[in-house]
Design a protein around this motif. Sequence first.
Motif, PDB file in Angstrom:
ATOM      1  N   LYS A 217     -12.380  -5.769  13.740  1.00  0.00           N
ATOM      2  CA  LYS A 217     -12.032  -4.448  14.287  1.00  0.00           C
ATOM      3  C   LYS A 217     -12.392  -4.364  15.767  1.00  0.00           C
ATOM      4  O   LYS A 217     -11.604  -3.891  16.588  1.00  0.00           O
ATOM      5  N   LEU A 240      -5.464  -7.111   8.198  1.00  0.00           N
ATOM      6  CA  LEU A 240      -4.617  -5.922   8.050  1.00  0.00           C
ATOM      7  C   LEU A 240      -5.449  -4.648   8.221  1.00  0.00           C
ATOM      8  O   LEU A 240      -5.045  -3.705   8.904  1.00  0.00           O
ATOM      9  N   ARG A 268      -7.990  -8.503  -1.326  1.00  0.00           N
ATOM     10  CA  ARG A 268      -6.983  -7.512  -1.010  1.00  0.00           C
ATOM     11  C   ARG A 268      -7.396  -6.652   0.168  1.00  0.00           C
ATOM     12  O   ARG A 268      -8.565  -6.296   0.295  1.00  0.00           O
ATOM     13  N   ALA A 269      -6.423  -6.287   0.961  1.00  0.00           N
ATOM     14  CA  ALA A 269      -6.693  -5.353   2.051  1.00  0.00           C
ATOM     15  C   ALA A 269      -6.855  -3.950   1.485  1.00  0.00           C
ATOM     16  O   ALA A 269      -6.125  -3.555   0.573  1.00  0.00           O
ATOM     17  N   ALA A 270      -7.816  -3.222   2.025  1.00  0.00           N
ATOM     18  CA  ALA A 270      -7.960  -1.798   1.698  1.00  0.00           C
ATOM     19  C   ALA A 270      -7.896  -1.025   3.013  1.00  0.00           C
ATOM     20  O   ALA A 270      -8.905  -0.583   3.540  1.00  0.00           O
ATOM     21  N   PRO A 271      -6.684  -0.890   3.565  1.00  0.00           N
ATOM     22  CA  PRO A 271      -6.573  -0.196   4.848  1.00  0.00           C
ATOM     23  C   PRO A 271      -6.948   1.272   4.707  1.00  0.00           C
ATOM     24  O   PRO A 271      -6.814   1.850   3.633  1.00  0.00           O
ATOM     25  N   ASN A 272      -7.432   1.847   5.789  1.00  0.00           N
ATOM     26  CA  ASN A 272      -7.820   3.258   5.790  1.00  0.00           C
ATOM     27  C   ASN A 272      -6.565   4.128   5.739  1.00  0.00           C
ATOM     28  O   ASN A 272      -5.825   4.221   6.707  1.00  0.00           O
ATOM     29  N   MET A 273      -6.350   4.761   4.600  1.00  0.00           N
ATOM     30  CA  MET A 273      -5.124   5.552   4.418  1.00  0.00           C
ATOM     31  C   MET A 273      -5.151   6.844   5.235  1.00  0.00           C
ATOM     32  O   MET A 273      -4.099   7.434   5.477  1.00  0.00           O
ATOM     33  N   LEU A 274      -6.332   7.283   5.661  1.00  0.00           N
ATOM     34  CA  LEU A 274      -6.366   8.418   6.590  1.00  0.00           C
ATOM     35  C   LEU A 274      -5.721   8.034   7.914  1.00  0.00           C
ATOM     36  O   LEU A 274      -5.037   8.844   8.539  1.00  0.00           O
ATOM     37  N   ASP A 275      -5.976   6.788   8.325  1.00  0.00           N
ATOM     38  CA  ASP A 275      -5.281   6.291   9.524  1.00  0.00           C
ATOM     39  C   ASP A 275      -3.774   6.266   9.279  1.00  0.00           C
ATOM     40  O   ASP A 275      -2.986   6.616  10.164  1.00  0.00           O
ATOM     41  N   VAL A 276      -3.385   5.817   8.096  1.00  0.00           N
ATOM     42  CA  VAL A 276      -1.955   5.713   7.781  1.00  0.00           C
ATOM     43  C   VAL A 276      -1.299   7.097   7.869  1.00  0.00           C
ATOM     44  O   VAL A 276      -0.212   7.250   8.436  1.00  0.00           O
ATOM     45  N   ILE A 281       1.564   5.773  10.179  1.00  0.00           N
ATOM     46  CA  ILE A 281       1.838   4.337  10.200  1.00  0.00           C
ATOM     47  C   ILE A 281       2.800   3.988   9.070  1.00  0.00           C
ATOM     48  O   ILE A 281       2.716   4.535   7.969  1.00  0.00           O
TER      49      ILE A 281
ATOM     50  N   SER B  64     -10.284   9.959  11.396  1.00  0.00           N
ATOM     51  CA  SER B  64      -9.015   9.572  12.024  1.00  0.00           C
ATOM     52  C   SER B  64      -8.204  10.798  12.408  1.00  0.00           C
ATOM     53  O   SER B  64      -7.328  10.738  13.263  1.00  0.00           O
ATOM     54  N   VAL B 258      -4.825  11.988   1.086  1.00  0.00           N
ATOM     55  CA  VAL B 258      -5.683  10.943   0.512  1.00  0.00           C
ATOM     56  C   VAL B 258      -6.959  11.619   0.051  1.00  0.00           C
ATOM     57  O   VAL B 258      -8.048  11.269   0.481  1.00  0.00           O
ATOM     58  N   GLU B 261     -10.181   9.817  -0.511  1.00  0.00           N
ATOM     59  CA  GLU B 261     -10.938   9.329   0.644  1.00  0.00           C
ATOM     60  C   GLU B 261     -11.595  10.450   1.435  1.00  0.00           C
ATOM     61  O   GLU B 261     -12.569  10.215   2.134  1.00  0.00           O
ATOM     62  N   ARG B 268     -11.276   3.505  -1.139  1.00  0.00           N
ATOM     63  CA  ARG B 268     -10.026   3.121  -0.526  1.00  0.00           C
ATOM     64  C   ARG B 268      -9.130   2.381  -1.499  1.00  0.00           C
ATOM     65  O   ARG B 268      -9.611   1.590  -2.304  1.00  0.00           O
ATOM     66  N   ALA B 269      -7.842   2.627  -1.351  1.00  0.00           N
ATOM     67  CA  ALA B 269      -6.873   1.883  -2.153  1.00  0.00           C
ATOM     68  C   ALA B 269      -6.735   0.469  -1.599  1.00  0.00           C
ATOM     69  O   ALA B 269      -6.735   0.274  -0.385  1.00  0.00           O
ATOM     70  N   ALA B 270      -6.648  -0.494  -2.497  1.00  0.00           N
ATOM     71  CA  ALA B 270      -6.350  -1.875  -2.095  1.00  0.00           C
ATOM     72  C   ALA B 270      -5.104  -2.301  -2.863  1.00  0.00           C
ATOM     73  O   ALA B 270      -5.168  -3.042  -3.840  1.00  0.00           O
ATOM     74  N   GLY B 285       2.948   6.910   6.181  1.00  0.00           N
ATOM     75  CA  GLY B 285       2.191   8.147   6.391  1.00  0.00           C
ATOM     76  C   GLY B 285       3.008   9.135   7.200  1.00  0.00           C
ATOM     77  O   GLY B 285       3.849   8.736   8.007  1.00  0.00           O
TER      78      GLY B 285
END
Lengths: 347, 347
Positions: A217, A240, A268-276, A281, B64, B258, B261, B268-270, B285
């Motif tokens: 990051k 990711l 597995r990736a656990a991207p921050n969905m708040l960012d999404v 995104i 975020s 979300v 979260e 977090r979802a993965a 998003g």
Amino acid sequence: MEVTNRYITIKSPLDDEEPKESDFELKTSPLALSVSPGSSDVIVKNLYVSIDPYQLNRMKSFSSSHKAISYAAAIAPGDEIDAYGVAKVVASGNPEFEKDDLVVGLISWGEYTVLKEGTMFRKFDPLGFPLSYQVGILGFSGLTAYGGFFEVCKPKKGERVFVSAASGSVGNLVGQYAKLFGCYVVGCAGSKEKVALLKAKLGFDDAFNYKEEPDLKSTLKKYFPDGIDIYFDNVGSEMLEAAVENMNTFGRVAVCGVISEYIDARKRAAPNMLDVVYKRIKIQGFLAADLMNVYSDFISTTVDHLRTGNLHVVEDISSGLESFPSAFIGLFRGHNTGKKMVKLADE
Amino acid sequence: MEVTNRYITIKSPLDDEEPKESDFELKTSPLALSVSPGSSDVIVKNLYVSIDPYQLNRMKSFSSSHKAISYAAAIAPGDEIDAYGVAKVVASGNPEFEKDDLVVGLISWGEYTVLKEGTMFRKFDPLGFPLSYQVGILGFSGLTAYGGFFEVCKPKKGERVFVSAASGSVGNLVGQYAKLFGCYVVGCAGSKEKVALLKAKLGFDDAFNYKEEPDLKSTLKKYFPDGIDIYFDNVGSEMLEAAVENMNTFGRVAVCGVISEYIDARKRAAPNMLDVVYKRIKIQGFLAADLMNVYSDFISTTVDHLRTGNLHVVEDISSGLESFPSAFIGLFRGHNTGKKMVKLADE
């Protein structure tokens, strides 16, 4: 005339681990180099065969890939392994093909392939380029990079692009297309030599060795102080997550490959969905097979760039049937630089 | 005339835990119900105020959301909490507004709000509907549902749609719009009563209580034997993972919220990125603020459906200033059904 066709297959499903030499075996079977009356088979001698990470998913007992599309279907132990490549016709029952025609399509990890009517192969014009180009830059790797970047990422000039596995078969081309289009491009790769190649030869604005970066990051924050607009993802996992954290508003992620998950399903990736949500995104998976609408653009643009010398071809060619296992295994250990393939015979 | 304006604020940042009553306090300040000469302020008496989960992100030290968009900026302890709602003008220095005008826009968790020039508010025509409709179905919740479904998910008739938090302010409308459009719709919610509402009153094809389902992947497989084409995500976490696993080729996920979260950043979802690649899934998003291009379609379609009785309005209204904390906290405990708001005064 009858020959002994030698080919490589898997001994058992390759589940949840890195592939190793002992997972593969060489088999032989007699093959008549002539076609029975009434058959439309085309028998070809394989010249160059593409080596791709996604094939590992096909070798597993279960994978999302199996039902997705014919070329990603499961490979059973003992079966021939079909793969994209270039071959030369030795016998044909199909009036559209004759002896010595060059074809490109789904051949196999073997010396010869019997191509059935209705499977994916066609004649091609080498356009004055080496035959190996058909396997990589003018083949599916090129189309994946070109279509993935232009159709999925929908870039604008000046946007900031991050590419992972940037010295790989697709990544190196994404970076080069992005630079030629007018984007700012940073790539990551797994060695000092690869990083040097990206910067010195392929024209990336910057590049880094992810193995030397304990905090991805922060690393991406350093390389993209103004954020990432486009992330072309070949690896998944922590990379990711780090990219999503550093993404700008309306950023796009093209998910081309997930090599981290191929060798370890738990990564597995656990991207921050708040960012999404808040950065709106878009994360989009894609396959080259869906990008045939840009195929003619891809070929004409790529051929132009090749002829002007703006696009550099990076190939990594192993020789001989016995090299298939090590060529394939090397993909997951970072041994290849550019398009990996196996050369079986001269034209 | 001067009054004592009472309003609710937070005592300190609300980090990483469910909000509770003691996080909030009631404050007062004297307020002149007249505008100084030369000022363009509009002073309003608040009537209905929207209660939304995303506000929790604004109450954190870091999120975020803070840099994303003005209405999601950080709220400092002691500050007034701005929120969407309906109010009536009591004094105006702005020639476009006069006493007794009804306005909708960013007011506050208080009895009165001083609206500065350049902030988001406007007059509106109730079109014969209750004023509360402006806060929910004809406000941002409605636009989020309508635009998120039609613009982000790009549905086709007959497609299979899954909605989480389906009895919530946005979810219930997504399901209703999807049914009216001609999709097959299944929703999940957190109680037997909510499930019954979705099926019996709102026309969902099916619904389930996620709290009674230990294995969400199997549950979704049961409710969608032919797979999910569209997932409208309000919750994230395991539900997103299960939806991706059950998604069809070219499936779309609209990430609207979300809530998992918001109350626990570790949840977090993965999602399986191999599914994302091989099924060419798009995860997108979005915010209602980006959907203003469909605003007039949204209003005309929604008003038509309301007048024909095809669209059902589900509201959950608390009364009085003191009810703000419990109304808000209840969102994270599943207490609300439909659009949550606080009513402060009669028109």
